[in-house]
Design a protein around this motif. Sequence first.
Motif, PDB file in Angstrom:
ATOM      1  N   PHE A   1       0.861  -1.178   0.000  1.00 47.58           N
ATOM      2  CA  PHE A   1       0.000   0.000   0.000  1.00 47.58           C
ATOM      3  C   PHE A   1       0.900   1.232   0.000  1.00 47.58           C
ATOM      4  O   PHE A   1       1.599   1.508   0.971  1.00 47.58           O
ATOM      5  CB  PHE A   1      -0.905  -0.026   1.238  1.00 47.58           C
ATOM      6  CG  PHE A   1      -1.849   1.135   1.310  1.00 47.58           C
ATOM      7  CD1 PHE A   1      -3.004   1.158   0.557  1.00 47.58           C
ATOM      8  CD2 PHE A   1      -1.581   2.206   2.153  1.00 47.58           C
ATOM      9  CE1 PHE A   1      -3.881   2.233   0.629  1.00 47.58           C
ATOM     10  CE2 PHE A   1      -2.450   3.278   2.234  1.00 47.58           C
ATOM     11  CZ  PHE A   1      -3.601   3.287   1.470  1.00 47.58           C
ATOM     12  N   SER A   2       0.906   1.958  -1.105  1.00 50.20           N
ATOM     13  CA  SER A   2       1.877   3.037  -1.263  1.00 50.20           C
ATOM     14  C   SER A   2       1.315   4.420  -0.976  1.00 50.20           C
ATOM     15  O   SER A   2       2.061   5.397  -0.997  1.00 50.20           O
ATOM     16  CB  SER A   2       2.430   3.018  -2.697  1.00 50.20           C
ATOM     17  OG  SER A   2       1.372   3.117  -3.635  1.00 50.20           O
ATOM     18  N   TYR A   3       0.011   4.524  -0.670  1.00 49.28           N
ATOM     19  CA  TYR A   3      -0.589   5.847  -0.472  1.00 49.28           C
ATOM     20  C   TYR A   3      -0.521   6.255   1.008  1.00 49.28           C
ATOM     21  O   TYR A   3      -1.538   6.524   1.640  1.00 49.28           O
ATOM     22  CB  TYR A   3      -2.032   5.846  -0.965  1.00 49.28           C
ATOM     23  CG  TYR A   3      -2.150   5.439  -2.405  1.00 49.28           C
ATOM     24  CD1 TYR A   3      -1.817   6.311  -3.433  1.00 49.28           C
ATOM     25  CD2 TYR A   3      -2.580   4.157  -2.742  1.00 49.28           C
ATOM     26  CE1 TYR A   3      -1.907   5.930  -4.752  1.00 49.28           C
ATOM     27  CE2 TYR A   3      -2.671   3.761  -4.062  1.00 49.28           C
ATOM     28  CZ  TYR A   3      -2.329   4.659  -5.062  1.00 49.28           C
ATOM     29  OH  TYR A   3      -2.412   4.273  -6.369  1.00 49.28           O
ATOM     30  N   TYR A   4       0.649   6.240   1.527  1.00 50.66           N
ATOM     31  CA  TYR A   4       0.843   6.645   2.918  1.00 50.66           C
ATOM     32  C   TYR A   4       2.042   7.583   2.980  1.00 50.66           C
ATOM     33  O   TYR A   4       2.860   7.635   2.071  1.00 50.66           O
ATOM     34  CB  TYR A   4       1.090   5.434   3.824  1.00 50.66           C
ATOM     35  CG  TYR A   4       2.435   4.789   3.607  1.00 50.66           C
ATOM     36  CD1 TYR A   4       3.534   5.138   4.411  1.00 50.66           C
ATOM     37  CD2 TYR A   4       2.645   3.862   2.599  1.00 50.66           C
ATOM     38  CE1 TYR A   4       4.773   4.576   4.201  1.00 50.66           C
ATOM     39  CE2 TYR A   4       3.878   3.303   2.376  1.00 50.66           C
ATOM     40  CZ  TYR A   4       4.940   3.657   3.183  1.00 50.66           C
ATOM     41  OH  TYR A   4       6.175   3.110   2.978  1.00 50.66           O
ATOM     42  N   HIS A   5       2.120   8.331   4.056  1.00 49.97           N
ATOM     43  CA  HIS A   5       3.252   9.213   4.283  1.00 49.97           C
ATOM     44  C   HIS A   5       3.400   9.389   5.784  1.00 49.97           C
ATOM     45  O   HIS A   5       2.407   9.347   6.526  1.00 49.97           O
ATOM     46  CB  HIS A   5       3.049  10.565   3.596  1.00 49.97           C
ATOM     47  CG  HIS A   5       4.309  11.372   3.486  1.00 49.97           C
ATOM     48  ND1 HIS A   5       4.663  12.328   4.406  1.00 49.97           N
ATOM     49  CD2 HIS A   5       5.306  11.344   2.567  1.00 49.97           C
ATOM     50  CE1 HIS A   5       5.835  12.864   4.053  1.00 49.97           C
ATOM     51  NE2 HIS A   5       6.235  12.286   2.936  1.00 49.97           N
ATOM     52  N   TRP A   6       4.619   9.605   6.223  1.00 50.34           N
ATOM     53  CA  TRP A   6       4.824   9.702   7.670  1.00 50.34           C
ATOM     54  C   TRP A   6       4.113  10.923   8.248  1.00 50.34           C
ATOM     55  O   TRP A   6       3.716  10.916   9.424  1.00 50.34           O
ATOM     56  CB  TRP A   6       6.320   9.736   7.994  1.00 50.34           C
ATOM     57  CG  TRP A   6       7.041  10.985   7.549  1.00 50.34           C
ATOM     58  CD1 TRP A   6       7.687  11.191   6.377  1.00 50.34           C
ATOM     59  CD2 TRP A   6       7.166  12.199   8.298  1.00 50.34           C
ATOM     60  NE1 TRP A   6       8.208  12.443   6.328  1.00 50.34           N
ATOM     61  CE2 TRP A   6       7.923  13.097   7.504  1.00 50.34           C
ATOM     62  CE3 TRP A   6       6.735  12.625   9.556  1.00 50.34           C
ATOM     63  CZ2 TRP A   6       8.233  14.382   7.919  1.00 50.34           C
ATOM     64  CZ3 TRP A   6       7.046  13.903   9.984  1.00 50.34           C
ATOM     65  CH2 TRP A   6       7.787  14.769   9.173  1.00 50.34           C
ATOM     66  N   THR A   7       3.929  11.974   7.448  1.00 47.68           N
ATOM     67  CA  THR A   7       3.216  13.149   7.960  1.00 47.68           C
ATOM     68  C   THR A   7       1.754  12.829   8.251  1.00 47.68           C
ATOM     69  O   THR A   7       1.183  13.332   9.225  1.00 47.68           O
ATOM     70  CB  THR A   7       3.300  14.307   6.948  1.00 47.68           C
ATOM     71  OG1 THR A   7       2.857  13.843   5.664  1.00 47.68           O
ATOM     72  CG2 THR A   7       4.721  14.815   6.822  1.00 47.68           C
ATOM     73  N   LEU A   8       1.133  11.971   7.412  1.00 50.20           N
ATOM     74  CA  LEU A   8      -0.250  11.574   7.673  1.00 50.20           C
ATOM     75  C   LEU A   8      -0.342  10.772   8.969  1.00 50.20           C
ATOM     76  O   LEU A   8      -1.252  10.976   9.778  1.00 50.20           O
ATOM     77  CB  LEU A   8      -0.789  10.746   6.501  1.00 50.20           C
ATOM     78  CG  LEU A   8      -0.936  11.473   5.158  1.00 50.20           C
ATOM     79  CD1 LEU A   8      -1.413  10.504   4.087  1.00 50.20           C
ATOM     80  CD2 LEU A   8      -1.897  12.640   5.295  1.00 50.20           C
ATOM     81  N   SER A   9       0.602   9.850   9.155  1.00 51.04           N
ATOM     82  CA  SER A   9       0.600   9.065  10.390  1.00 51.04           C
ATOM     83  C   SER A   9       0.836   9.958  11.596  1.00 51.04           C
ATOM     84  O   SER A   9       0.211   9.789  12.654  1.00 51.04           O
ATOM     85  CB  SER A   9       1.686   7.977  10.320  1.00 51.04           C
ATOM     86  OG  SER A   9       1.474   7.133   9.217  1.00 51.04           O
ATOM     87  N   PHE A  10       1.732  10.913  11.437  1.00 46.96           N
ATOM     88  CA  PHE A  10       2.019  11.823  12.544  1.00 46.96           C
ATOM     89  C   PHE A  10       0.804  12.691  12.859  1.00 46.96           C
ATOM     90  O   PHE A  10       0.490  12.932  14.034  1.00 46.96           O
ATOM     91  CB  PHE A  10       3.228  12.692  12.183  1.00 46.96           C
ATOM     92  CG  PHE A  10       3.862  13.374  13.360  1.00 46.96           C
ATOM     93  CD1 PHE A  10       4.548  12.637  14.317  1.00 46.96           C
ATOM     94  CD2 PHE A  10       3.767  14.742  13.523  1.00 46.96           C
ATOM     95  CE1 PHE A  10       5.126  13.254  15.400  1.00 46.96           C
ATOM     96  CE2 PHE A  10       4.337  15.370  14.610  1.00 46.96           C
ATOM     97  CZ  PHE A  10       5.024  14.625  15.548  1.00 46.96           C
TER      98      PHE A  10
END
Length: 1167
Positions: free
Chosen positions: A676-685
Amino acid sequence: MASVRFTVTPTKAEDLPGLSDTSPDISSRSAARVRFGSRESVNRSDPLSEASGGVTTTGGGAETPDHSNTDQGDGNSKISSVYINNSHGVDDDDFYDRNLALFEEEMDTRPKVSSLLSRLANYTNLTQGAKEHEEAESIGEKKKTSKSPQMGTFMGVYLPCLQNIFGVILFLRLTWVVGTAGVLQGLCIVFICCCCTMLTAISMSAIATNGVVPAGGSYFMISRSLGPEFGGAVGICFYLGTTFAGAMYILGAIEILLMYIAPDAAIFASKGLEGEGAAMLNNMRVYGSICLLLMSLLVFVGVKYVNKLASIFLACVIVSIFSIYIGALVSAFKPPNFPVCMLGNRTINGHDIVDDHCAKTMLLQIKEPIETEDTNVTINVENSTVTPTYDPGQSPLTEKTTFLWSRFCQGTDLNASCDDYFNANNFSEIEGIPGLASGIIAENLWSSYLSKGDVVEKVSMNSSHISHAASTQQPYVFADITTSFTLLVGIFFPSVTGIMAGSNRSGDLKDAQRSIPIGTILAIITTSIVYLSSVILFGACVDGVVLRDKFGDSVKGNLVVGTLAWPTPWVIVIGSFFSTCGAGLQSLTGAPRLLQAIAKDNIIPFLRVFGHGKANGEPTWALLLTALIAELGILIASLDLVAPILTMFFLMCYLFVNLACALQTLLRTPNWRPRFSYYHWTLSFLGMIICLALMFISSWYYAIVAIVIAGMIYKYIEYHGAEKEWGDGIRGLSLSAARFALLRLEEGPPHTKNWRPQLLVLLKLDEDAHVKSPRLLTFASQLKAGKGLTIVGTVVPGNFLQSYGEALAAEQTLKHLMDKERVKGFCQCIVAQKPRDGISHMIQSSGLGGMKPNTVVMGWPHAWRQSEDPQSWKTFINTVRVTTAAHLALLVPKNISLFPSNSEPCTEGYIDVWWIVHDGGMLMLLPFLLRQHKVWRKCGMRIFTVAQMEDNSIQMKKDLATFLYHLRIEAEVEVVEMHDSDISAYTYERTLMMEQRSQMLRQMRLSKSDREREAQLVKDRNSMLRLTSIGSDDDDDTDGGERDRAGSSSGGSSEHHRRVQMTWTKQKTSQYRATHSGCSTPEGFRDMLSIRPDHSNVRRMHTAVKLNEVIVNKSHDARVVLLNMPGPPKNPDGDENYMEFLEVLTEGLERVLLVRGGGSEVITIYS
């Protein structure tokens, strides 16, 4: 490119092209043995499939005895037919092995790629969910063959998520949330909560698609991503949240039952309005406990019934939601008739309108004419529910008070005294459901928060405002709790939980890595649209006073959301009741399995009992604990109080899911490769920040309690839990932090203020791999008090290739001892031919970067005088020299077995410091560090220093006291004066005995080594390397290091050549004997008796004797004596004398710590 190998199975020899008698090497090897791809394939092969033949089933299914041999160890068919001569048969594997001949000896530990891939291709997820429990319940049935998972995205993820997300809050509280917060703030609440779950779902999708996720869901993902400590803490929080969710669903079902389905079923009835709330809570407790018991029994009897009912419950939810939408659309054309009675702008409780008259008085037509004093009759149509048709010809109308009149006035008479607000305002009726086209949304846009006991009012209506608070005795609709934005967030958030349902079923999915992200995100989008549209529809269709009426009292006890439903409110009532019951069953089914998974991981020792269950694996004990915890939630009895509790636990779980994804992304772990490539650490943060903010927004005290519970579980697992290595992100974070810290430490040497002893503890093992002086590690733990670096090392004699197993065993022994003594540190075992070399290597190579040991702790060589082997004390002296050369401090406890253990605290006594020479301040710092430990805490500290004749002892004492004052160290100070005195006869005699003994032992050892060398020369004259190894140890020790010096002056290769060529001839042996003649003849003994002691030795012995007399006199009762350790002589010939000096110096003292500084200052008076 992937290569595919096909194997043809012929029936005749002619069918094999190229097969002839020209391959003798192949045929001989193939006839000799049958080769397998790996050891695993042999172990898993059928017993009949052996090299000697047997009965095997061919592809056609017929049995052919002793005709063929089929091996599918690595997934390829290799058949040797009876029609072909075995001497010419081509074993297909031989060609393969010929290409891999370099690796054939390692095939046991490094299997062929083909066999590895075949095992990976046949891998299936073992489900820990409900499916195998259903199958296992029928114990008498034949065990079913495991089928590959077949569930897709829609059935396996999307619908279960919908069922878990839609719940009791949608039907029971969403209308109240919209009415209280207003449409705008209601949209804000829903949007924040949905954003939180959406961001969490994105992070969860990344984790779930990073490799195969076995069944276990969120707990498995968090624990394998953040480690056992975080995994256990969050797993328990998730378990508690799921358990309290079950309690919340049961309370919701009972509320629907007692409020809207069967109000007469209440056991406790209120005598007055004040007791109505308490009676309702008691009813909730009784019925909730009964419902919990029945549900627990259903789960215990068989989870298959729960799964069969799940689809029915989901259908109820979907039908109920559709009925709301249809009802909202219908209300635009034909609004349902739900009138609401108002007094001024205050809402009247519909239950109190017994006679269905929302008016002060009503006109009654009387058949017989009655004479009345007042013939002027006023008919107030506004205050009457029935508009009578007045006919003067018929009987006259009589005005009579309604039931509401009696609730506001002292009596039923028209002239009775009434409430001021009642007198100033009139009754009116408004439509509870004005409809979609009414424009009521303009009134419902803004918030209307109420305090407990406030009357629900319609702001847009006119009323005579009288500063008179409404009494609870009056039939108004009151707010039962004080509302605020934060409270509504905590109550609403459970309605968006349940996003983990798809990941919990990962073992049942055909393609979990594809289904989990798509299904979960689609379910969240669907539910978010439903929630957001519901907020708008409720605000546009329902009047504000009805929305703020939590229990529907204004519409005569109807469920508020049911009033909007089409065709009847019973669709919502029955549907919501069954859906809440189903959600409660799902929670009671899932929570025990989650607890069982945590218990089986064995990371929390006291939960081990909950890993057991029935014979079929049902978590019986876990179900019992779950029911008990859920009962606590039911005893709270209020849905609005239970909801924030599970909000905390779910938010903490989601917080750590986001943390795990952000951490893995930022660390760039090599194994972090999500599909699943539609993620980013800023979204998780961002998701993590929203979770944390929602925790404290909804209830800061519940948030603190949840964090404390998680923290306690974390520390418990850290100290008492089983050590697990799951390749988690916290371990990766630790590595990154350690690397960063080590690089920072490399920027320069540590400041004196930051200096602390970083210990390298040298332990010696006996022949049975037991530590000889374990109390040395105890002393190290007392000195460290858990701070700083500790490396425990030992040297295993031998060759590394042959002694690797012994080194591992020694390392395990050291780790076990460190755990026993509670020493936090590292082990290091070095294999070396000679202990002195191993210790030297260890001192040089221990540590990393700025975390290198600066202090060596080693034991005193016991009984060195009686030992024939000089290796122990020679190694000791060599270690002293090595530590001095490396500028390391050295601590040597003497009589270590007499030192106190950690369970023997000293209740009194002194730590005496004899400060003879200054070598960096170690003697000042060590007592302070020792007294930080509980064993030495109650000991006082005395510092002694030595004054010579030319010193001013009084001034020295003042200066020493001032120095200690600036060091902030409390100690008694004493200056000992040592007067010049003649060398006593005892000193002279002691020196003489020392030198005679040294000479005698040297001659005895030399003659013994000569005999060994000559015997070995006769035994094996041709083995040069053997001669070298026999002669090297003793020759190095007895020559005083001459060959070492020679080797250092010449090249390494020439030294090796010279040592290999060394042989003992008869001439060389006689010369050596002549030059080293000693005690082998009586003349040697007479020569030894005529020795005169060396003057420098006499002076050193004099110092040792005098110091020992003073120390014993002053410190004979001390708990431990710290003493400067003199350095070894530069000339190695005096090593034995050096040991004698140290022995004399410490004679008569019970516990001594010899201290030798590393040459740098370790203590300072500056802040």
